[in-house]
Design a protein around this motif. Structure first.
Motif, PDB file in Angstrom:
ATOM      1  N   MET A  93     -49.279 -29.820 -16.014  1.00  0.00           N
ATOM      2  CA  MET A  93     -50.069 -29.018 -15.089  1.00  0.00           C
ATOM      3  C   MET A  93     -51.477 -29.570 -14.952  1.00  0.00           C
ATOM      4  O   MET A  93     -52.085 -29.484 -13.872  1.00  0.00           O
ATOM      5  CB  MET A  93     -50.106 -27.563 -15.558  1.00  0.00           C
ATOM      6  CG  MET A  93     -48.741 -26.895 -15.654  1.00  0.00           C
ATOM      7  SD  MET A  93     -47.719 -27.112 -14.179  1.00  0.00           S
ATOM      8  CE  MET A  93     -48.682 -26.261 -12.949  1.00  0.00           C
ATOM      9  N   HIS A  97     -52.991 -30.642 -11.389  1.00  0.00           N
ATOM     10  CA  HIS A  97     -54.279 -30.090 -10.950  1.00  0.00           C
ATOM     11  C   HIS A  97     -55.236 -31.212 -10.562  1.00  0.00           C
ATOM     12  O   HIS A  97     -55.987 -31.097  -9.576  1.00  0.00           O
ATOM     13  CB  HIS A  97     -54.867 -29.224 -12.067  1.00  0.00           C
ATOM     14  CG  HIS A  97     -56.180 -28.599 -11.692  1.00  0.00           C
ATOM     15  ND1 HIS A  97     -57.398 -29.127 -12.067  1.00  0.00           N
ATOM     16  CD2 HIS A  97     -56.462 -27.489 -10.953  1.00  0.00           C
ATOM     17  CE1 HIS A  97     -58.363 -28.381 -11.598  1.00  0.00           C
ATOM     18  NE2 HIS A  97     -57.822 -27.365 -10.914  1.00  0.00           N
ATOM     19  N   VAL A 102     -51.827 -28.361  -7.470  1.00  0.00           N
ATOM     20  CA  VAL A 102     -51.843 -26.953  -7.848  1.00  0.00           C
ATOM     21  C   VAL A 102     -53.283 -26.483  -8.005  1.00  0.00           C
ATOM     22  O   VAL A 102     -54.213 -27.276  -8.211  1.00  0.00           O
ATOM     23  CB  VAL A 102     -51.068 -26.716  -9.173  1.00  0.00           C
ATOM     24  CG1 VAL A 102     -49.623 -27.137  -9.029  1.00  0.00           C
ATOM     25  CG2 VAL A 102     -51.742 -27.454 -10.334  1.00  0.00           C
ATOM     26  N   ARG A 104     -55.448 -23.930 -10.392  1.00  0.00           N
ATOM     27  CA  ARG A 104     -55.309 -23.390 -11.749  1.00  0.00           C
ATOM     28  C   ARG A 104     -56.466 -22.435 -12.035  1.00  0.00           C
ATOM     29  O   ARG A 104     -57.630 -22.744 -11.783  1.00  0.00           O
ATOM     30  CB  ARG A 104     -55.331 -24.539 -12.765  1.00  0.00           C
ATOM     31  CG  ARG A 104     -55.128 -24.134 -14.205  1.00  0.00           C
ATOM     32  CD  ARG A 104     -55.090 -25.374 -15.070  1.00  0.00           C
ATOM     33  NE  ARG A 104     -54.860 -25.065 -16.465  1.00  0.00           N
ATOM     34  CZ  ARG A 104     -54.709 -25.987 -17.422  1.00  0.00           C
ATOM     35  NH1 ARG A 104     -54.777 -27.280 -17.111  1.00  0.00           N
ATOM     36  NH2 ARG A 104     -54.507 -25.624 -18.661  1.00  0.00           N
ATOM     37  N   TYR A 122     -50.880 -20.452 -11.961  1.00  0.00           N
ATOM     38  CA  TYR A 122     -50.821 -21.646 -11.101  1.00  0.00           C
ATOM     39  C   TYR A 122     -50.311 -21.242  -9.718  1.00  0.00           C
ATOM     40  O   TYR A 122     -49.484 -20.347  -9.565  1.00  0.00           O
ATOM     41  CB  TYR A 122     -49.891 -22.714 -11.691  1.00  0.00           C
ATOM     42  CG  TYR A 122     -50.216 -23.070 -13.121  1.00  0.00           C
ATOM     43  CD1 TYR A 122     -51.244 -23.955 -13.426  1.00  0.00           C
ATOM     44  CD2 TYR A 122     -49.482 -22.521 -14.181  1.00  0.00           C
ATOM     45  CE1 TYR A 122     -51.533 -24.284 -14.735  1.00  0.00           C
ATOM     46  CE2 TYR A 122     -49.765 -22.844 -15.480  1.00  0.00           C
ATOM     47  CZ  TYR A 122     -50.794 -23.725 -15.763  1.00  0.00           C
ATOM     48  OH  TYR A 122     -51.076 -24.042 -17.070  1.00  0.00           O
TER      49      TYR A 122
END
Length: 517
Positions: A93, A97, A102, A104, A122
């Motif tokens: 993740m 990011h 994504v 966050r 997310y």
């Protein structure tokens, strides 16, 4: 003072022009490692948007990933692959990011336990969601792009007529609704056309293979099935409606724009909508008006793709998907068939198949020891042929595909010969029909070979039929196009002699009635 005008090595001169460059949001698709994990995560986040707009928590995301893996493999495999040693969700993740895939953030802590657990949430960015939604669409299915374009020309023609009638009645709301349907239908049609054109371009590039021919055939059939025929049917009607746009005033375009916006909308918004309406009118003109319209170009492209489809299919059939020696075998067969004598044909066969070893000495090579000299193919003992050779004897695992012999000249000559034969047969039938009703002894000499062949055929057919009680025989020509009735010969002249180009024939002096069957 000397100034160094060279750009730093880290700056690309192309970037300074303002052209689009690297797209980090798509980096997860080409990652050197963990690309499969990235795609599963993005899939799970995209599915979650259908149920919630507030993002997905860390624990829920892990459960969703585990469920997707279990749907493909099994639950045990999903549990093993999502262990921390195999699947570092936090690291994945962080990378997503950093790529801008994504967003966050953290939930607010409402209890003491929230300060201990991971509160990360997310959500996909808008660009990543649009990209992955397009990626997940099955490229091989025409239904996604072409189902919405079904009957598109008919829909556009009806809505244009409805819009123009509504404008004439000053019903701007109804006109705006019809114009909106024209916009969406034309967009669906343009998307379908882009899909068809890209697939045809890909299938026509390079050497043909099974997948390319299948995609090309499916694309052509999809075009024909969805709206190919509708272009020819409705294009004149759509062009007539487009010509009537010249009578649509600026006030009408502005009224259409105001019918779909709020009453407090700014002037800039209204002007932008009016400009969009005018652009759509020009887009319609480019699609359907003029000889070089987009719809006509697409129709010609599909038409021109039929010939490569047939050629590619023929090439695949001749090679069977692998390198074949069929072309060489056909050339050998043609050489053997066109040999002037049996000895020459036997020599060509032996030279092509290697029945005898190559020799540089004069004289005739010895005959095979297992059969008598000059043994015919019809009476020679059979030679056992292995199953593998029977199945793959014409194929080879290496080499290039040979060119199939060009038979166009032979086919053209055959067609011309057949046409000449039909013309000669027609003239012969007319000549024989002109002699109908006369006894054979009254016939003049037959000067045409085609006429002589037809008379010989009719006489043979008459002889094969038994006479009735009055001695009359009924027969038909070989192609059943002529009906012949042979009456008995007169008592005073029982026989007749017919003069043919190649000689004479004596037969019974029948009276022949020849008519079309």
């Amino acid at each position: 003072m000397v100034t160094d005008r060279r750009a730093p090595a880290s700056i690309d001169a192309w970037e300074l022009t303002g052209l689009p460059g690297r797209l980090d949001v798509a980096a997860y698709l080409t990652a050197d490692q963990h690309a499969t994990q990235y795609r599963v995560i993005v899939d799970a986040l995209l599915d979650a948007q259908e149920h919630s707009l507030t993002g997905v928590g860390r624990d829920e995301l892990l459960d969703r990933v585990r469920g997707r893996v279990a749907a493909v493999a099994d639950l045990a495999t999903a549990e093993r692959l999502t262990l921390p040693d195999e699947f570092d969700l936090e690291a994945r993740m962080r990378t997503l990011h950093a790529w801008g895939v994504v967003i966050r953030w953290q939930d607010k802590a409402k209890t003491e336990a929230d300060f201990v657990r991971t509160r990360d949430r997310y959500q996909l960015t808008a660009a990543a969601a649009d990209l992955h939604r397009w990626l997940r669409r099955k490229i091989d299915e025409d239904a996604v792009a072409t189902s919405a374009a079904a009957f598109a020309p008919a829909v556009i023609a009806d809505r244009l007529d409805e819009m123009l009638l509504a404008l004439a009645d000053a019903d701007h709301l109804l006109a705006a609704q019809a114009w909106a349907q024209v916009r969406t239908t034309l967009a669906d049609m343009a998307e379908a056309a882009a899909v068809w054109q890209s697939r045809m371009a890909s299938a026509l590039a390079g050497a043909p293979d099974t997948d390319k021919m299948r995609h090309l055939r499916e694309t052509i059939l999809a075009y024909i099935t969805v709206w190919g025929a509708g272009v020819d049917t409705y294009s004149p009607r759509i062009r007539g409606a487009i010509e009537r746009f010249a009578y649509v005033t600026d006030h009408d375009w502005r009224a259409l724009a105001l019918a779909g916006v709020d009453v407090d909308a700014s002037e800039d918004v209204v002007e932008a909508i009016v400009a969009g309406h005018r652009d759509l009118a020009e887009l319609l003109r480019g699609w359907f008006a003029g000889r070089d319209a987009q719809s006509q170009r697409l129709r010609r492209q599909v038409r021109d793709a039929v010939a490569p489809l047939l050629r590619g299919s023929r090439a695949l059939l001749s090679s069977g998907g692998s390198v074949t020696r069929r072309a060489e075998l056909l050339r050998v067969a043609a050489a053997v068939e066109s040999a002037p004598s049996n000895a020459e044909a036997w020599r060509v066969w032996c030279a092509a198949t290697g029945v005898w070893a190559a020799r540089h000495l004069p004289g005739r090579p010895p005959e095979p020891a297992d059969s008598p000299p000059r043994t015919s193919f019809w009476v020679a003992p059979p030679v056992p042929v292995e199953l593998t050779l029977r199945k793959r004897g014409a194929k080879s695992v290496r080499g290039r595909v040979a060119q199939v012999p060009d038979r166009r000249a032979a086919r053209r000559a055959a067609r011309e010969g057949a046409a000449a034969d039909r013309a000669a047969s027609k003239v012969a039938e007319q000549a024989v029909a002109a002699r109908s009703g006369l006894h054979l002894s009254q016939w003049t000499a037959l000067t045409s070979r085609a006429e002589a062949a037809l008379v010989w055929e009719l006489l043979a057919a008459v002889l094969r039929q038994p006479p009735d009680s009055e001695g009359v025989r009924l027969a038909y020509s070989r192609d059943a196009r002529l009906r012949v009735v042979a009456f008995p010969a007169p008592p005073d002249q029982r026989s007749a002699v017919l003069i043919l180009p190649d000689g004479r024939i004596a037969c019974e002096n029948w009276r022949l009635d020849v008519t079309a069957a």
